[in-house]
Design a protein around this motif. Sequence first.
Motif, PDB file in Angstrom:
ATOM      1  N   UNK A  18       0.825  -1.208   0.000  1.00  0.00           N
ATOM      2  CA  UNK A  18       0.000   0.000   0.000  1.00  0.00           C
ATOM      3  C   UNK A  18       0.864   1.265   0.000  1.00  0.00           C
ATOM      4  N   UNK A  19       2.091   1.131   0.544  1.00  0.00           N
ATOM      5  CA  UNK A  19       2.883   2.368   0.641  1.00  0.00           C
ATOM      6  C   UNK A  19       3.347   2.856  -0.726  1.00  0.00           C
ATOM      7  N   UNK A  20       3.278   1.997  -1.765  1.00  0.00           N
ATOM      8  CA  UNK A  20       3.696   2.428  -3.103  1.00  0.00           C
ATOM      9  C   UNK A  20       2.535   2.968  -3.919  1.00  0.00           C
ATOM     10  N   UNK A  52     -10.793  -2.356 -11.370  1.00  0.00           N
ATOM     11  CA  UNK A  52     -10.220  -1.339 -10.491  1.00  0.00           C
ATOM     12  C   UNK A  52      -8.787  -1.126 -10.919  1.00  0.00           C
ATOM     13  N   UNK A  53      -8.395   0.135 -11.129  1.00  0.00           N
ATOM     14  CA  UNK A  53      -7.022   0.376 -11.564  1.00  0.00           C
ATOM     15  C   UNK A  53      -6.239   1.002 -10.428  1.00  0.00           C
ATOM     16  N   UNK A  54      -4.966   0.682 -10.393  1.00  0.00           N
ATOM     17  CA  UNK A  54      -4.088   1.147  -9.314  1.00  0.00           C
ATOM     18  C   UNK A  54      -3.022   2.045  -9.936  1.00  0.00           C
ATOM     19  N   UNK A  55      -2.856   3.248  -9.383  1.00  0.00           N
ATOM     20  CA  UNK A  55      -1.784   4.133  -9.856  1.00  0.00           C
ATOM     21  C   UNK A  55      -0.696   4.164  -8.794  1.00  0.00           C
ATOM     22  N   UNK A  56       0.556   3.935  -9.223  1.00  0.00           N
ATOM     23  CA  UNK A  56       1.649   3.894  -8.258  1.00  0.00           C
ATOM     24  C   UNK A  56       2.198   5.291  -8.010  1.00  0.00           C
ATOM     25  N   UNK A  57       3.012   5.434  -6.962  1.00  0.00           N
ATOM     26  CA  UNK A  57       3.656   6.730  -6.673  1.00  0.00           C
ATOM     27  C   UNK A  57       4.515   7.121  -7.857  1.00  0.00           C
TER      28      UNK A  57
END
Length: 1378
Positions: free
Chosen positions: A1322-1324, A1335-1340
């Motif tokens: 989750x921290x990234x 559901x899409x995930x965007x990274x840092x």
Amino acid sequence: MLDWSVKKFAVDVRDWSGAMTADTSIDTFFNIFNFSKSAWEPLVEPWQLGFHMAKDQNPDKLSVELYSRKSLEVTVTAATIALASKSAQFLSTDEDILSKPRGTDAPYRIRNYTGFDVHVWAEDRGDEEGAAAKLTDGEEAPWRFEDPTTTRETLSPEGATGLVGFKLEGSGFDSIERIPVNREGEALYNLKPRKDKVQHRILVEVKLGADNVKYVTLRSPLLVENNTQIPVEVGVFSPEEGTLLKIEKIAPGDARPAPVGAAFMHSLVIRPDQGFGYTWSTERLFWKELLRRPTRTITCRSEQDNQSPPFYFQMNASFNKNDPLTNIYPYMRLRLSAPIEIQNLLPFDFKYRIYDKNTKKDWTNFLRKGGVSPVHVVELSHLLLMSVDMQDTPFKQSEFAIVNSSDREDFRREKTLIVKDNNDLTLRLKLHYYNIPDSGGAFKVTVYSPYVVLNRTGLELDVRSKTFLGSAKTAAGQGIFANADEARKDAPFMFSFPTDDRKNRALIKVGNSDWSKPQSFDAIGATYDVSLASNTGRSEMHIGVTVEEGEGKYKLSKVITIAPRFIVKNKIGEDINIREPGSSEMMTIKTGALLPLRFLRQTTGQQLCLCFPGVNNQWSSPFNIGNVGSVHVKLAKAGQRQKLVRIEILMEQSTIFLHVSIETKHWPFSMRNESDTEFLFWQANPNVDEDEEDRGSGWKPIRYRLPPRSIMPYAWDYPAAKNKTLVLSSNGKERHVKLAEIGNLIPLKLPPAQGSNRQKIIDLNVAAEGPTQTLILSNYKPSQSLYKQKSAAASQSTSTGFEVKEQDTDVTFRAQVRFAGIGISLINRQLRELIYLTFRDIELKYNESALYRTLNTTVKWIQIDNQLYGGIFPLIFYPSVVPKTGKEMEAHPIFHMMVTRVKDDSYGVLYIKYFTVLLQQMTIEIDEDFIFAMLDFTKVPGASWSEEKEGKLYDGSLSIPEPKQEQGGQDIYFELLHLQPMQFDLSFVRTERINAEDTGSSSSNPIMFAVNVLTMSIGNVNDAPIRYNALMLENARVSVSTLVGNIKSHYVQESLRQVHIVLGSADFLGNPVGLFNNVSSGVADIFYEPYQGLVMTDRPQELGIGIAKGASSFVKKSVFGFSDSMAKFTGSMSKGLAAATLDKEYQDQRRMSKSRNRPKHALYGITSGGNAFASSMASGIGGLARHPLEGAEKEGAAGFVKGVGKGLLGLATKPAIGAFDLASNVAEGVRNTTTVFDQEGLDRVRLPRFIGQDGIVRPYAQREALGQFWLKTLDNGKYFNEDYIAHLELPSKENPMLVMLTYNHIMLVRSKKLTTEWDVPLKDIQAISKERTGISITLKGGTNGPFVPVADEGSRNWLYKQVAVAVNAYNDKWNAKG
């Protein structure tokens, strides 16, 4: 506290007047209130219960039935048990609750330790004024949310929402609002505004007291705990001003926080209470430095001079390294403890000396027996030696033993303390070290003697120790007993063996006897009889030996009591002589005196005779002294009437007491002749068995005349006879009668007397009248007797000529309870499910007919599952031989009990015709983890049994104890009492702990005792058979208390005998007992199983099945035996090596892969073995590279060197482990093939229950349990310590996937292989958004992360909501950084 809810239900009743039937079924559940969480938790999950009643006419019959087709699920948490035990205590107290004014006991108490004055108020939903209070610094006040006079009936647990607000006066901080205080735990709150760019924080701790009052403490997050035995002062030191701002005093065992705000800015200094005369500590404790070096030695110099030694504390700061907050604000506990505590558990006071090798100083002190003395004058970085000098003993001062070694590991702590006596014989006292948790290395060292021998014989006692193959050696300190001065007789004697081998034995000698055979002093709980030959030859002395563990804190020592085996007490009121039959030596006992019987002749049964002193007085008949119970003997003085003497034989520990008194109340038997015929009666010859002929032994019976219509009391003339029968005789016809057999016996036909031709028939009855058994002879009346004469034709052929009349055996009332099952789930304090107990198909049937009442209980299946993750055995307790197939279980329920009672009360006893209990052969498999988790569970806080008991080694005097006689209650008479044989197959494995908190404390717990016995054996026990013989009693007449006592001692003796056998079946070299057992139990099967078949039903055709089964199992078991031993051997070697590889990660890996590949078949076994070998090689080589780096990260340069050492050791042992694993898996495969028809792979009934992070137990959910199980086993346990939130399965034909969500990660998992496809911490993650197809995930840094395809809209929304939960929890945790 208990909430019971029933859904609406209907009752259906038909046909009131005639054959009525009634039916109903209800849905119900129970909840119980958990005070610590202020929430309702399930006790009984929703469940349906049906009820059916029917009444028939001609014949009249009523039947009632309760049934349930759904299993009854009961959940028991540690909180529930504590609440139940508290409520029981509360209900049984005499305190008058109603007389107290309403509202005196507030549900909360608020404590202010902030360093400021505090205003507290209740945050209410409405506008009306809530409660408010002002607390000065250090004050505690009761608190409630609502005015008790206005409380309305609400089930919402807290009258209000349970929110408070508070403000620190004069601190410059704003008030803090809406703080929930209804759940246990601690929470941090930010104090606004910031000061000097620092965000200060305050901690609110809610804790449930033993009285269910919640204590709410307001304090800073930095807490100082005083674990020493003296008061300590803490000062807040400001370096700028160089002065102390505030001084707090902390009582022993208490804790105080630093003031809010100051905790961040200033340091703390410490000193012992002022009266001790020491200055403030030279170390100033500042929280940032403690993060780097959490363990410190704190030095306080003496105020007078620099010569006297300083005062040391051991200090340790404990904090959560994973919490980001600890790096930026002081959130920790500082524990102060004495560097060393010394505890004296010897039976004598001693002086101890502590010598510091580094400073060459030593200190002496005196320590009472049972006491604890803290040592504050030493540092734990030095090499410390200790020696003791016991007072009032023949021992010299002991040698010095190393109790603490410095950092360089040249020296090990020593476990023994060697003491010599004046003859230079050695005694090895033991040292036990208990490391105090979270104290930075402080420890308690306990000095105890491995064995304490108490001599209660009144004679001199000698003991020798003998090693397994060595010769006997004299024990040290024997001089104690040699001198005649009586005061020293009472001293307990300390004893030790030269080695710690379990095979050590001791030899005993009392007075002038010879040495005994070797005896074991390790069988805790045993009481046994030792015979010592006399040095003159023929006779032998009997002594009783009892082995116990010391009670309470003395549990490390074994206490061995040696006492006379037989003691006679004279309660007759005048002197009496006793002797053994056929012996010429007699002894006289004065009235009221105790006389130990020392030397008895070497015969099998020990017997005595009595005689009144005087020339012409006769000796009585002999009686046995080895059977517990009471015996009556007739005794007369010359020329006087007979007196009846009663000998009560009682057992107390290992001593048998004979109380001899005159029987004043009742004779044991009474003969009542109500007929008109005269009888003679006498006791049959005691020297021959029932069926033998008397071949002229010259024995003359003592005959008694019983005229018509007379009564005569009677006692046996020969009380020592094995089977006692009475002979009745009249007109030349004899009849043998057993007086123990209560009931109506077959009538007696007498030949006609001279001068008449009518034969007479006499009815015989035995009844109990109080303690007396009465034989009643009466004229036969056909209308009243139970018997009728057979017709003339039939009576020619049979000698008896009588048959029982037809009786009405129709059942008049029948009740039965049928449950599909009961499941009980136990949840411990760490909120993990511990065990799950299953009972299936439970039936209770109760039938009543005109003659009998019968109760019949069967349980078809019993199994207990170990629900801890990482446990070695998934099942703890399950049937060994009965497979889970319908037919087999019908014929052999796992548990069966049946009792039949005769309704006729005229016999004066509770008459039970048949009583039987049967438990099938069961397997018990336990690992050490589980035992410790279970022990931890039994130590429920606040439960009445978990209070620590002080305990004592022995009662001050060593005189012989007097037993207490218990009074018998109502007598029960069993025609046949049949406790069937039982067998348990026990396996036990030592483990490297996972689920247990280490327990150093003692408890008077029966489980703990069993654990000690197991762990003392050589380590692992494997399938050790523990067998209990059947217990069959016929014609038994006993009171309930005696019966229970005797059955208990029967099983205790059996168990102890078995423990010794088990200690042979240790897992180190294959398993020596196992091989032959498996071959021979086949033979036993043939002999045993048909027998079960017969008992269960009265149909002989069952026998055929039984024999067939026995025969096949013989062949199978012999194969099984050989392959089994191979698996045992390789498995135990491999496990030993795994412990040798110090690598904790590797051990865990090995355990995970072991638990998942339990090979079911030989083919599979080999493939799984190959895998294990390969992974072992890889890990060995990888370990070489990885260890030094890990070491350096953890411990700096020295760690690097240690790491390299570890790596090299690993390289050598790991591949070896692989090879052993391979062999053991193959052997297991072979074994599983041979038993493949036995168990279709038994498994846990259900997966361990999932309990969320809020710690509230909810009804069992299969889906969540499965999700948690997948997470724990994912990638061979890589995520074992993560907390599960949710998962969603993504259906697809080729490769089904699932999304797994924890508090730290999102991952995509292949569900077949249980391996991760990708895993995003989750921290990234920068953002998560809902798209149309998933559901899409965007990274840092804005790069696109993986996409989760979820087509279904409902699932998508649900998953998104779960992700939000995770993200919020995650943000809360990191937001604390402020």
